[in-house]
Each structure stands twice: as structure tokens, then as C-alpha cells.
Design a protein around this motif. Structure first.
Motif, PDB file in Angstrom:
ATOM      1  N   SER A  22     -23.702  -1.296 -16.222  1.00  0.00           N
ATOM      2  CA  SER A  22     -24.814  -0.753 -15.424  1.00  0.00           C
ATOM      3  C   SER A  22     -24.649  -1.200 -13.981  1.00  0.00           C
ATOM      4  N   ARG A  23     -24.887  -0.277 -13.061  1.00  0.00           N
ATOM      5  CA  ARG A  23     -24.736  -0.562 -11.629  1.00  0.00           C
ATOM      6  C   ARG A  23     -26.088  -0.757 -10.978  1.00  0.00           C
ATOM      7  N   GLY A  24     -26.100  -1.583  -9.949  1.00  0.00           N
ATOM      8  CA  GLY A  24     -27.341  -1.786  -9.221  1.00  0.00           C
ATOM      9  C   GLY A  24     -27.110  -2.450  -7.881  1.00  0.00           C
ATOM     10  N   LYS A  25     -28.182  -2.502  -7.122  1.00  0.00           N
ATOM     11  CA  LYS A  25     -28.155  -3.085  -5.785  1.00  0.00           C
ATOM     12  C   LYS A  25     -28.950  -4.383  -5.805  1.00  0.00           C
ATOM     13  N   ILE A  26     -28.406  -5.422  -5.192  1.00  0.00           N
ATOM     14  CA  ILE A  26     -29.106  -6.703  -5.121  1.00  0.00           C
ATOM     15  C   ILE A  26     -30.257  -6.566  -4.128  1.00  0.00           C
ATOM     16  N   THR A  27     -31.456  -6.915  -4.593  1.00  0.00           N
ATOM     17  CA  THR A  27     -32.625  -6.842  -3.709  1.00  0.00           C
ATOM     18  C   THR A  27     -32.990  -8.205  -3.138  1.00  0.00           C
ATOM     19  N   SER A  28     -32.669  -9.281  -3.857  1.00  0.00           N
ATOM     20  CA  SER A  28     -32.889 -10.634  -3.341  1.00  0.00           C
ATOM     21  C   SER A  28     -32.080 -11.632  -4.154  1.00  0.00           C
ATOM     22  N   THR A  29     -31.882 -12.807  -3.573  1.00  0.00           N
ATOM     23  CA  THR A  29     -31.127 -13.860  -4.234  1.00  0.00           C
ATOM     24  C   THR A  29     -32.006 -15.092  -4.387  1.00  0.00           C
ATOM     25  N   GLY A  30     -31.749 -15.859  -5.459  1.00  0.00           N
ATOM     26  CA  GLY A  30     -32.514 -17.071  -5.714  1.00  0.00           C
ATOM     27  C   GLY A  30     -31.732 -18.320  -5.353  1.00  0.00           C
ATOM     28  N   ILE A  31     -32.423 -19.415  -5.274  1.00  0.00           N
ATOM     29  CA  ILE A  31     -31.823 -20.685  -4.887  1.00  0.00           C
ATOM     30  C   ILE A  31     -30.807 -21.212  -5.902  1.00  0.00           C
ATOM     31  N   PHE A  32     -30.970 -20.870  -7.172  1.00  0.00           N
ATOM     32  CA  PHE A  32     -30.094 -21.371  -8.233  1.00  0.00           C
ATOM     33  C   PHE A  32     -29.078 -20.328  -8.709  1.00  0.00           C
ATOM     34  N   GLY A  33     -28.805 -19.309  -7.898  1.00  0.00           N
ATOM     35  CA  GLY A  33     -27.796 -18.321  -8.237  1.00  0.00           C
ATOM     36  C   GLY A  33     -28.321 -17.084  -8.943  1.00  0.00           C
ATOM     37  N   ASP A  34     -29.635 -16.977  -9.102  1.00  0.00           N
ATOM     38  CA  ASP A  34     -30.199 -15.769  -9.715  1.00  0.00           C
ATOM     39  C   ASP A  34     -30.188 -14.621  -8.713  1.00  0.00           C
ATOM     40  N   LEU A  35     -30.014 -13.420  -9.245  1.00  0.00           N
ATOM     41  CA  LEU A  35     -30.012 -12.217  -8.415  1.00  0.00           C
ATOM     42  C   LEU A  35     -31.033 -11.235  -8.959  1.00  0.00           C
TER      43      LEU A  35
END
Length: 91
Positions: A22-35
Motif C-alpha cells: 500500500s502506498r501513502g504520503k507521510i503527513t507527520s513524524t513522531g519523536i520515536f520513529g513513528d510515521l
């Protein structure tokens, strides 16, 4: 890898019911590596960065890049042929 908002990625494994690929666009990133992702199908999910890899923004995968290169080569070949032909017949 340092992913940033706006990068296009694809899932390398199933996550939150979304299939691998599945493809997608990153909308934000987290401090511990979450996207946070907005997928092509409209779903929004949060994944760890080890569950994704970079992909292109258009089409499916890298197909768009190949089309652009092919178009440039064909355009260059046509221009070269036109130049050679006009020089040949114009002499």
C-alpha cells in the motif's frame, strides 16, 4: 533513514489491516520513529519507519520515471534526425 512529511512510501508488511505494498504520503513524524500516513485508499495509519520504504509519488511504483526517460530519449532522437535531415536535404 530520515523520513519527512511529504515523502511517498509503501508498506513493506501488513500494518493495521492495510496490505503490503500500500502506498501513502507521510503527513507527520513522531519523536520515536513513528510515521503518520495518508494512504492512497484514503486510510490514515501510524506505523514505525521500519515498516515502509521510499516510493515515487506518481503511478504505481517507478513506472513514471521510466516514461519520462523514454520520452526524453525519443524527443532527442527526433530532434537529431530532423537536424540531420535538414542538413542533408538543404545542402
Amino acid at each position: 533513514m530520515a523520513y519527512e512529511p511529504g515523502d511517498w512510501v509503501r508498506l513493506t508488511r501488513s500494518v493495521e489491516g492495510q496490505p503490503t505494498g500500500s502506498r501513502g504520503k507521510i503527513t507527520s513524524t513522531g519523536i520515536f520513529g513513528d510515521l503518520d500516513l495518508q494512504l492512497d485508499n484514503g486510510s490514515r495509519i501510524t506505523v514505525n519507519q521500519d515498516a515502509v520504504e521510499y516510493t515515487s509519488a506518481g503511478g504505481s511504483g517507478g513506472d513514471m520515471g521510466c516514461s519520462v526517460v523514454l520520452a526524453a530519449v525519443l524527443t532527442g532522437a527526433a530532434a537529431l534526425a530532423a537536424t540531420w535531415t535538414s542538413g542533408w536535404w538543404g545542402a
